[in-house]
Design a protein around this motif. Structure first.
Motif, short mmCIF file in Angstrom:
data_model
loop_
_atom_site.label_atom_id
_atom_site.label_comp_id
_atom_site.label_asym_id
_atom_site.label_seq_id
_atom_site.Cartn_x
_atom_site.Cartn_y
_atom_site.Cartn_z
N THR A 116 0.84 -1.19 0.00
CA THR A 116 0.00 0.00 0.00
C THR A 116 0.87 1.24 0.00
O THR A 116 1.96 1.26 0.58
CB THR A 116 -0.94 0.05 1.22
OG1 THR A 116 -0.16 0.03 2.41
CG2 THR A 116 -1.88 -1.15 1.23
N SER A 117 0.39 2.27 -0.66
CA SER A 117 1.03 3.57 -0.66
C SER A 117 -0.08 4.60 -0.60
O SER A 117 -1.26 4.26 -0.62
CB SER A 117 1.89 3.77 -1.91
OG SER A 117 1.08 3.96 -3.04
N GLU A 118 0.30 5.86 -0.57
CA GLU A 118 -0.72 6.90 -0.57
C GLU A 118 -1.53 6.87 -1.86
O GLU A 118 -2.69 7.22 -1.87
CB GLU A 118 -0.06 8.27 -0.40
CG GLU A 118 0.57 8.47 0.96
CD GLU A 118 1.28 9.81 1.06
OE1 GLU A 118 1.12 10.66 0.17
OE2 GLU A 118 2.01 9.99 2.05
#
Length: 59
Positions: free
Chosen positions: A40-42
């Protein structure tokens, strides 16, 4: 393979090992994920080892 790819491409990450943190499994299930790795990332969430999508995190 995902860890190696991220490391080789100088993408910083925090690993959550399900063997060491079994409560993370509950979070994954609540989010609807059925396989790992989950990155996950922004900007996005990537499920499974997807070098094509992981490369986008490096840019």
């Amino acid at each position: 393979m995902a860890k190696r790819f991220l490391t080789d491409n100088h993408i910083s990450f925090e690993e959550i090992n399900l063997d060491n943190e079994p409560t993370a499994i509950d979070w994954l299930k609540e989010q609807g994920f059925q396989s790992v790795p989950v990155v996950t990332s922004e900007a996005k969430t990537i499920v499974g080892f997807r070098p094509d999508l992981l490369r986008q995190l490096a840019s």
